[in-house]
Design a protein around this motif. Sequence first.
Motif, PDB file in Angstrom:
ATOM      1  N   PHE A 149       0.860  -1.177   0.000  1.00  0.00           N
ATOM      2  CA  PHE A 149       0.000   0.000   0.000  1.00  0.00           C
ATOM      3  C   PHE A 149       0.898   1.229   0.000  1.00  0.00           C
ATOM      4  CE2 PHE A 149      -2.348   3.453   1.923  1.00  0.00           C
ATOM      5  CZ  PHE A 149      -3.531   3.407   1.200  1.00  0.00           C
ATOM      6  N   VAL A 150       0.621   2.153  -0.929  1.00  0.00           N
ATOM      7  CA  VAL A 150       1.398   3.386  -1.047  1.00  0.00           C
ATOM      8  C   VAL A 150       0.425   4.555  -1.090  1.00  0.00           C
ATOM      9  CG1 VAL A 150       3.003   4.711  -2.481  1.00  0.00           C
ATOM     10  CG2 VAL A 150       3.234   2.224  -2.331  1.00  0.00           C
ATOM     11  N   LEU A 151       0.749   5.612  -0.355  1.00  0.00           N
ATOM     12  CA  LEU A 151      -0.013   6.855  -0.365  1.00  0.00           C
ATOM     13  C   LEU A 151       0.965   7.967  -0.717  1.00  0.00           C
ATOM     14  CD1 LEU A 151      -2.908   7.870   0.297  1.00  0.00           C
ATOM     15  CD2 LEU A 151      -2.072   8.374   2.592  1.00  0.00           C
ATOM     16  N   GLU A 152       0.632   8.744  -1.758  1.00  0.00           N
ATOM     17  CA  GLU A 152       1.516   9.812  -2.223  1.00  0.00           C
ATOM     18  C   GLU A 152       0.801  11.153  -2.190  1.00  0.00           C
ATOM     19  OE1 GLU A 152       2.626   8.805  -6.225  1.00  0.00           O
ATOM     20  OE2 GLU A 152       4.130   7.368  -5.565  1.00  0.00           O
ATOM     21  N   SER A 153       1.578  12.219  -2.010  1.00  0.00           N
ATOM     22  CA  SER A 153       1.031  13.570  -2.108  1.00  0.00           C
ATOM     23  C   SER A 153       0.710  13.858  -3.568  1.00  0.00           C
ATOM     24  CB  SER A 153       2.048  14.594  -1.587  1.00  0.00           C
ATOM     25  OG  SER A 153       3.154  14.664  -2.474  1.00  0.00           O
ATOM     26  N   GLU A 154       0.028  14.967  -3.815  1.00  0.00           N
ATOM     27  CA  GLU A 154      -0.273  15.353  -5.201  1.00  0.00           C
ATOM     28  C   GLU A 154       0.990  15.551  -6.023  1.00  0.00           C
ATOM     29  OE1 GLU A 154      -4.019  17.776  -6.276  1.00  0.00           O
ATOM     30  OE2 GLU A 154      -3.192  18.640  -4.426  1.00  0.00           O
ATOM     31  N   GLU A 155       2.061  15.936  -5.361  1.00  0.00           N
ATOM     32  CA  GLU A 155       3.326  16.155  -6.057  1.00  0.00           C
ATOM     33  C   GLU A 155       4.066  14.851  -6.342  1.00  0.00           C
ATOM     34  OE1 GLU A 155       2.548  17.796  -3.078  1.00  0.00           O
ATOM     35  OE2 GLU A 155       1.702  19.475  -4.204  1.00  0.00           O
ATOM     36  N   GLY A 156       3.549  13.733  -5.853  1.00  0.00           N
ATOM     37  CA  GLY A 156       4.175  12.432  -6.095  1.00  0.00           C
ATOM     38  C   GLY A 156       5.151  12.006  -5.015  1.00  0.00           C
ATOM     39  N   GLN A 166       4.123   4.217   2.991  1.00  0.00           N
ATOM     40  CA  GLN A 166       4.332   3.025   2.171  1.00  0.00           C
ATOM     41  C   GLN A 166       4.594   1.842   3.082  1.00  0.00           C
ATOM     42  OE1 GLN A 166       7.669   3.382  -0.518  1.00  0.00           O
ATOM     43  NE2 GLN A 166       7.132   1.524  -1.620  1.00  0.00           N
ATOM     44  N   THR A 167       3.946   0.715   2.774  1.00  0.00           N
ATOM     45  CA  THR A 167       4.205  -0.520   3.512  1.00  0.00           C
ATOM     46  C   THR A 167       3.972  -1.711   2.587  1.00  0.00           C
ATOM     47  OG1 THR A 167       3.724  -1.773   5.527  1.00  0.00           O
ATOM     48  CG2 THR A 167       1.846  -0.763   4.432  1.00  0.00           C
ATOM     49  N   LYS A 168       4.797  -2.722   2.740  1.00  0.00           N
ATOM     50  CA  LYS A 168       4.635  -3.980   2.010  1.00  0.00           C
ATOM     51  C   LYS A 168       4.543  -5.074   3.063  1.00  0.00           C
ATOM     52  CE  LYS A 168       6.665  -6.618  -1.803  1.00  0.00           C
ATOM     53  NZ  LYS A 168       7.784  -6.691  -2.753  1.00  0.00           N
ATOM     54  N   PHE A 169       3.573  -5.960   2.903  1.00  0.00           N
ATOM     55  CA  PHE A 169       3.350  -6.980   3.910  1.00  0.00           C
ATOM     56  C   PHE A 169       2.806  -8.245   3.264  1.00  0.00           C
ATOM     57  CE2 PHE A 169      -0.189  -4.114   3.535  1.00  0.00           C
ATOM     58  CZ  PHE A 169      -1.314  -4.906   3.490  1.00  0.00           C
ATOM     59  N   ILE A 170       2.925  -9.349   3.980  1.00  0.00           N
ATOM     60  CA  ILE A 170       2.449 -10.648   3.495  1.00  0.00           C
ATOM     61  C   ILE A 170       1.390 -11.156   4.468  1.00  0.00           C
ATOM     62  CG2 ILE A 170       3.095 -13.019   2.906  1.00  0.00           C
ATOM     63  CD1 ILE A 170       5.925 -11.967   2.356  1.00  0.00           C
ATOM     64  N   PRO A 171       0.106 -10.907   4.148  1.00  0.00           N
ATOM     65  CA  PRO A 171      -0.949 -11.457   5.000  1.00  0.00           C
ATOM     66  C   PRO A 171      -1.048 -12.962   4.798  1.00  0.00           C
ATOM     67  CG  PRO A 171      -1.891 -10.212   3.184  1.00  0.00           C
ATOM     68  CD  PRO A 171      -0.403 -10.131   3.049  1.00  0.00           C
ATOM     69  N   ASN A 172      -1.650 -13.645   5.739  1.00  0.00           N
ATOM     70  CA  ASN A 172      -1.734 -15.098   5.640  1.00  0.00           C
ATOM     71  C   ASN A 172      -3.166 -15.537   5.943  1.00  0.00           C
ATOM     72  OD1 ASN A 172      -1.127 -17.746   5.341  1.00  0.00           O
ATOM     73  ND2 ASN A 172       0.202 -17.902   7.130  1.00  0.00           N
ATOM     74  N   TYR A 175      -2.287   3.583  -3.862  1.00  0.00           N
ATOM     75  CA  TYR A 175      -2.075   2.398  -4.698  1.00  0.00           C
ATOM     76  C   TYR A 175      -2.111   1.166  -3.806  1.00  0.00           C
ATOM     77  CZ  TYR A 175       0.218   5.726  -7.895  1.00  0.00           C
ATOM     78  OH  TYR A 175       0.512   6.779  -8.704  1.00  0.00           O
ATOM     79  N   LEU A 176      -2.723   0.102  -4.292  1.00  0.00           N
ATOM     80  CA  LEU A 176      -2.567  -1.213  -3.685  1.00  0.00           C
ATOM     81  C   LEU A 176      -2.033  -2.115  -4.784  1.00  0.00           C
ATOM     82  CD1 LEU A 176      -2.988  -2.986  -1.092  1.00  0.00           C
ATOM     83  CD2 LEU A 176      -4.942  -3.926  -2.337  1.00  0.00           C
ATOM     84  N   VAL A 202      -4.383  -1.500  -8.141  1.00  0.00           N
ATOM     85  CA  VAL A 202      -5.483  -0.554  -8.263  1.00  0.00           C
ATOM     86  C   VAL A 202      -5.014   0.747  -7.633  1.00  0.00           C
ATOM     87  CG1 VAL A 202      -7.397  -2.193  -8.377  1.00  0.00           C
ATOM     88  CG2 VAL A 202      -6.554  -1.454  -6.152  1.00  0.00           C
ATOM     89  N   HIS A 203      -5.614   1.857  -8.062  1.00  0.00           N
ATOM     90  CA  HIS A 203      -5.231   3.142  -7.470  1.00  0.00           C
ATOM     91  C   HIS A 203      -6.361   4.141  -7.598  1.00  0.00           C
ATOM     92  CE1 HIS A 203      -4.249   5.245 -11.345  1.00  0.00           C
ATOM     93  NE2 HIS A 203      -4.096   3.998 -11.731  1.00  0.00           N
ATOM     94  N   GLY A 204      -6.287   5.184  -6.806  1.00  0.00           N
ATOM     95  CA  GLY A 204      -7.294   6.232  -6.819  1.00  0.00           C
ATOM     96  C   GLY A 204      -6.822   7.419  -6.002  1.00  0.00           C
TER      97      GLY A 204
END
Length: 181
Positions: free
Chosen positions: A96-103, A108-114, A141-142, A157-159
């Motif tokens: 999951f990533v979250l960015e400002s309007e400027e990019g 940001q985090t990356k993980f492995i759910p089980n 973004y996911l 996906v992103h929005g």
Amino acid sequence: RFDGLFISDSLSEIIEFKRPVLVDLDRPRRGNRNGGASRGCTISDESSTVARDLTAIVPVTEVSSSQPALSLTIKAYPSFWFYIPYALDGKIALEFVLESEEGDKFYQTKFIPNTDRAGIIEFSLPDISSPLNVDESYQWYLSVYCDSSTSAISTHVHGWITRINIDSDLEARLEDVSILE
């Protein structure tokens, strides 16, 4: 278990969404609620292999569901909901990533759910990160990595999301209602 992650394969209540009136701030609001072509995640059920898309569960705020406009929140640390059509068996990583309007990277985090089944997940922005600023937009973004040992994104996906202030009268009225009201 990853903090802030909730997994369910059913909803017990029907939730009605009332579309807000959005103000056009002349900002790009492109995104995709459904994942694109997948490279490697296999989705199987008991009877056959079923192709399903990674899906962001967000309100559609434009005519085209392939280009949703921004979503609004009053929360400093909002939650994001996604349908994951894969059994998250310890081999599939999510980012999951979250960015400002400027990019600029905001979180940001990356993980492995089980879990051994597909379903709906909730990702809550943790309060160890900075809160979303009022009247600022962020792109989220996911991404799914079907093979967690590589850096190749299989689908994503992103929005956009914008934090807004809530009217103080409405805030007072909301304190006295149940979660389903």
